[in-house]
Design a protein around this motif. Structure first.
Motif, PDB file in Angstrom:
ATOM      1  N   GLN A 174      32.550  43.420  28.901  1.00 48.79           N
ATOM      2  CA  GLN A 174      33.223  43.060  30.143  1.00 48.79           C
ATOM      3  C   GLN A 174      34.377  42.095  29.886  1.00 48.79           C
ATOM      4  OE1 GLN A 174      31.885  40.199  33.696  1.00 48.79           O
ATOM      5  NE2 GLN A 174      30.751  42.136  33.757  1.00 48.79           N
ATOM      6  N   SER A 176      36.487  39.465  32.108  1.00 48.07           N
ATOM      7  CA  SER A 176      36.356  38.799  33.401  1.00 48.07           C
ATOM      8  C   SER A 176      36.570  37.299  33.206  1.00 48.07           C
ATOM      9  CB  SER A 176      34.954  39.044  33.985  1.00 48.07           C
ATOM     10  OG  SER A 176      33.966  38.417  33.189  1.00 48.07           O
ATOM     11  N   CYS A 212      34.782  37.633  38.791  1.00 48.48           N
ATOM     12  CA  CYS A 212      36.090  38.311  38.840  1.00 48.48           C
ATOM     13  C   CYS A 212      36.259  39.321  37.712  1.00 48.48           C
ATOM     14  CB  CYS A 212      37.222  37.282  38.783  1.00 48.48           C
ATOM     15  SG  CYS A 212      37.205  36.088  40.124  1.00 48.48           S
ATOM     16  N   PRO A 213      35.392  40.337  37.624  1.00 48.23           N
ATOM     17  CA  PRO A 213      35.505  41.324  36.549  1.00 48.23           C
ATOM     18  C   PRO A 213      36.748  42.190  36.718  1.00 48.23           C
ATOM     19  CG  PRO A 213      33.870  42.039  38.146  1.00 48.23           C
ATOM     20  CD  PRO A 213      34.270  40.639  38.545  1.00 48.23           C
ATOM     21  N   HIS A 214      37.328  42.604  35.569  1.00 50.62           N
ATOM     22  CA  HIS A 214      38.533  43.433  35.599  1.00 50.62           C
ATOM     23  C   HIS A 214      38.133  44.905  35.665  1.00 50.62           C
ATOM     24  CE1 HIS A 214      42.568  44.834  33.905  1.00 50.62           C
ATOM     25  NE2 HIS A 214      42.838  44.192  35.029  1.00 50.62           N
TER      26      HIS A 214
END
Length: 293
Positions: A174, A176, A212-214
């Protein structure tokens, strides 16, 4: 008086007249009721109360039958981590803001503490997390948390990258701002602000809440409290680790953060009538009538 509660330790860290007055009043009230009172040493320094026996956390763990925290949830979290290994039950008087953990109102503390001493308390067990940081196969840091363990980008203005493993199985990689690993107790704290689930304290689970993951498909996941969670920081990324928002460790690329349920639990003593859902309604303003424009 409840059998077994003969000596109570009072803890209240904040350097404020309100805390000093509350600690002093409760200490005198308990003394008049025939209860032995200990004042935590740093509390005594902050409040100037030196007319009662003093004790550090290690001494409280071996001498006190109950610890009462006067302050906010932050003070309660500190005491919980320091006393969990000694199995000393805690009760909390709210002098902070929200008071999810310090659920006894200041204005009724004599009555509520009296009910606990009379044996009419509700006892509740809360799980804690223990975490260790491995660097080159060696443990370089270890800590406990009642609320959460947070892997964060820290002061960096860009996202970090890490891998998530559960019980040795790769789950995902991940990018983020980080991830929150939360207990049910911590599910109404930072994890809730990050759109994580609210977990009832009776749920034996650990919530994994991305920050706030991309990617639009990364969502919070709750795993069994028997799982071991491992976060591996990807190359060229440094990060910060936070434990209940109070202890911090600077992590580097390649570090492995292993998190599991602690063997210790925290015992909370609530006065009669305590309700978790009532606390949620009050603190989160559920069922409040909307204001008219």
């Amino acid at each position: 008086m409840q059998k077994g509660i003969q000596r109570i330790a009072l803890i209240g860290k904040y350097q404020s007249p309100e805390v000093a007055e509350a600690v002093s009043r409760l200490a005198l009230h308990l003394k008049d009721a025939g209860v032995d009172v200990l004042i935590e040493r740093e509390t005594a320094t902050a409040t100037g109360i030196v007319s009662f026996p003093l004790a550090d956390f290690a001494e409280i763990g071996t001498r006190a039958d109950l610890a009462v925290v006067l302050g906010g949830d932050g003070s309660f979290l500190t005491a919980a981590r320091r006393l969990a290994a000694q199995s000393v039950p805690l009760a909390g008087v709210n002098l902070g803001r929200l008071g999810f953990l310090t659920d006894i109102p200041l204005e009724s503390m004599f009555e509520r503490i009296g009910e606990i001493l009379a044996g009419r308390s509700l006892r509740e067990e809360r799980m804690l997390l223990e975490a260790e940081v491995l660097r080159g196969g060696e443990c370089v840091f270890r800590a406990m948390a009642l609320n959460d363990v947070v892997l964060s980008k820290g002061e960096s203005g860009r996202m970090i990258e890490f891998e998530l493993h559960v019980d040795g199985e790769f789950v995902y990689s991940q990018r983020s701002d980080g991830i929150i690993v939360s207990t049910p107790t911590g599910s109404t704290a930072y994890a809730m602000s990050a759109n994580g689930p609210i977990l009832h304290p009776g749920v034996t689970g650990i919530a994994l809440v991305p920050l706030c993951p991309h990617a639009l498909t990364h969502r919070p996941v709750t795993v069994s409290d028997q799982c071991q969670v491992e976060l591996v920081i990807a190359p060229r990324h440094d990060a910060q680790l936070h434990f209940d928002g109070q202890e911090r460790f600077d992590a580097h690329a390649g570090d492995r953060l292993r998190i599991r349920r602690s063997a210790h639990t925290l015992s909370l003593l609530h006065p009669p009538g305590y309700s978790y859902f009532s606390i949620l309604r009050e603190k989160l303003h559920w069922s409040t009538t909307p204001r008219l424009a």
